[in-house]
Structures are given as structure tokens and as C-alpha cells.
Design an enzyme around this catalytic site. Structure first.
Site, mmCIF file in Angstrom:
data_model
loop_
_atom_site.group_PDB
_atom_site.id
_atom_site.type_symbol
_atom_site.label_atom_id
_atom_site.label_comp_id
_atom_site.label_asym_id
_atom_site.label_seq_id
_atom_site.Cartn_x
_atom_site.Cartn_y
_atom_site.Cartn_z
ATOM 1 C CG ASP A 1 -3.995 1.163 0.161
ATOM 2 O OD1 ASP A 1 -3.981 2.384 0.376
ATOM 3 O OD2 ASP A 1 -3.489 0.316 0.917
ATOM 4 N NE ARG A 2 -1.700 0.886 -8.324
ATOM 5 C CZ ARG A 2 -1.372 -0.208 -9.022
ATOM 6 N NH1 ARG A 2 -2.131 -0.616 -10.030
ATOM 7 N NH2 ARG A 2 -0.288 -0.895 -8.729
#
Length: 306
Positions: free
Chosen positions: A139-140
């Protein structure tokens, strides 16, 4: 999926757009402008400049009729993006693998507003590796070990390792001290993530997600937890710690969503992909990669009125 007839440009793949399933009599340009009205002027310019091509690489013109289910290819204009002010460090590089220590706030691959602000594009540009591809994703908002394949011939064996869950992964998180005891604990539940819904959620039914959670250090009113996911559902670690009553520090999704500006780096999600270990499918050697990053609890550590 067939190979794109256009090469990478500045680290970015061309975009493929499929025409409608049935003939409408519209031209390709008319269809594109109707589908992406905010980009109509640029699309018209791209057609005039021969920058939109068919599957054979032949430029279309303003009179080219849209054939049912035909593909056309073009380069997107990347958005103007600020630079993520954290380093993307290389942990390992050889002829097959590039392993990096991803910072928080950097996307793995281009998506939405995060195009140049993605590890894939930055690394393709930095090392001139047009065939670079992620073997998995983070995930970012999650930092840590991220594995890429360098050449197309090596892509499938490594991606299959991750798809078949034959990788040993350990994460680290900072969260409030748990009221439960007897660590390590195993959390099992059924997690679903619906398209268009920001949060994943637990629902009744057969468990499809499992995480081993261990408390490894006490930091005032917070704990440092080691997490070993045995499955890989979206937001699994964040959901499971939240279900224990200990949402990860800096999590703006769980237990409830709060808006955070794209350029607000003040409170990162305290979640780190600490290590990855696997048997190399090409050499048979045991590979282990570990992040050099650290997670810090918020200050102050003590909340006497909590």
C-alpha cells in the site's frame, strides 16, 4: 494480454483503451472524447500528431472508425506531482531482482494521481529498466521491503511465489498497548473489500484471513508488534489490529476514515514490511531481505487522561 505496440516513455507504459462491443459508426476520436470529455482537447491534439495508434502500431486519424472491441494505445499526460520527500533505497540488485526499501507515502505502481510518485516509475527512470515489474505490492501508506523483477523472463516465477503464498513475510507495527494478554495471538476472520468502498470489513463466515500478532516491545502507552500474515487480504493487518482494539498509529482508515491531504506527511501509518524470505525459484538459494527503516511512536508516549 497482447504486447503494447508502443514502448515505455519516461518510465510509463502506454495506456490501452478498448472500443465498444458493438459498432456505433463513431470515429475513435469521437468515442475517446465522449468517454474522457475533460481531455477532449488533448486527445484531438494527440490524434493530429499521430500519437494514438491501433494494435498494429499504425496511427489513427480523425476519420478512423471505431471497430468493435478494437484496442488503441496512447500515452497519458502525467499529472503535475510533488516529489515524495523520502528516500527510495536499494537493498539488493542482480540480473533478476531489484529489492528496495520503500518509504511511506510512495505508491508501488502508477495509479490515479500517483504516477511519477510511484516506485515503479522512479526505478525505471533511475536505472533505465524498461522491463521492471513488481513481484508484489505494498500500500502507498506502508513502508518496507518491496521486490521487483528486472527482466520479463524472470517475472512469472517470482510473481507466482507471492501468488501462491510461499513467501514468509514479517511486518512491524506501532499501536496502543493491547488489553488482551497471552501473546502471540492468532487472528482469523473473513475480510471482504467491495469495489468503490474505501474500507475493508470483517463479516460472518468462513475465515479467509489469518494473522499472527506478537507484542515485542513496550513503548510507554504503545507497543511494538510483530505481524506474520498467513494470507494476503486487502488491509488485512490494519483490520486485524483494529479488531483487537489496537488500531495502528497513523491509520486514517480504521476504525473510521478521516481525510488527510496528499502532502501531509506528519503522521505516517506505523506499518512496516520488515522482512521477506523465500526460496529463489531460479537458483534454489534462500533469499532474505530486511528493511533498514524504523518506526517511531507518536509523542508524548504517555496519555495520563486517556
Amino acid at each position: 494480454m497482447p504486447a503494447a505496440p508502443l514502448p515505455l516513455r519516461d518510465g510509463l507504459d502506454p495506456t490501452r483503451v478498448r472500443m465498444p462491443d458493438v459498432a456505433t459508426g463513431a470515429t475513435v476520436l469521437e468515442y475517446l472524447c465522449a468517454r474522457f470529455p475533460q481531455d477532449a482537447a488533448r486527445l484531438t491534439e494527440k490524434v493530429a500528431d499521430g500519437e494514438i495508434v491501433d494494435a498494429a502500431g499504425i496511427p489513427i486519424d480523425s476519420d478512423t472508425v471505431a471497430k468493435p472491441r478494437a484496442d488503441v494505445y496512447l500515452y497519458r499526460d502525467p499529472p503535475v506531482e510533488p516529489t515524495v520527500p523520502f528516500s527510495l533505497d536499494v537493498l539488493h540488485r542482480d540480473e533478476n531482482l531489484l529489492v528496495v526499501d520503500k518509504p511511506h507515502f510512495l505508491a508501488t505502481t502508477p495509479r490515479g494521481a500517483y504516477v511519477a510518485r510511484s516506485a515503479l516509475v522512479l526505478l525505471r527512470r533511475r536505472f533505465d529498466l524498461p522491463e521492471l515489474s513488481p513481484a508484489h505490492r505494498l500500500d502507498r501508506l506502508t513502508a518496507g521491503v518491496l521486490v521487483f523483477t528486472v527482466r520479463q523472463q524472470a517475472r512469472r516465477p517470482y510473481q507466482e511465489l507471492f501468488a501462491q503464498r510461499t513467501i514468509t513475510k514479517h511486518y512491524e507495527a506501532i499501536a496502543p498497548l493491547a488489553r488482551v494478554s497471552g501473546f502471540p495471538v492468532t487472528v482469523r476472520s473473513r475480510i471482504i473489500k467491495e469495489r468503490g468502498v474505501l474500507q475493508a470489513r470483517e463479516v460472518p463466515g468462513e475465515p479467509n484471513a489469518e494473522t499472527v500478532v506478537d507484542l515485542v516491545d513496550t513503548l510507554g502507552s504503545y507497543g511494538r508488534y510483530r505481524l506474520h500474515p498467513r494470507t494476503g487480504k486487502t488491509h488485512q493487518l490494519r483490520v486485524h489490529l483494529c479488531s483487537l482494539g489496537i488500531p495502528i498509529v497513523g491509520d486514517n482508515f480504521y476504525p473510521s476514515f478521516r481525510e488527510v491531504a496528499d502532502d501531509d506527511y506528519s503522521d505516517p501509518l506505523r506499518l512496516l514490511a520488515r522482512s521477506i524470505e523465500f526460496v529463489d525459484p531460479l537458483t534454489g538459494a534462500i533469499r532474505r531481505f530486511e528493511s533498514n527503516r524504523t518506526l517511531d511512536p507518536p509523542t508524548p508516549l504517555f496519555h495520563p487522561h486517556a
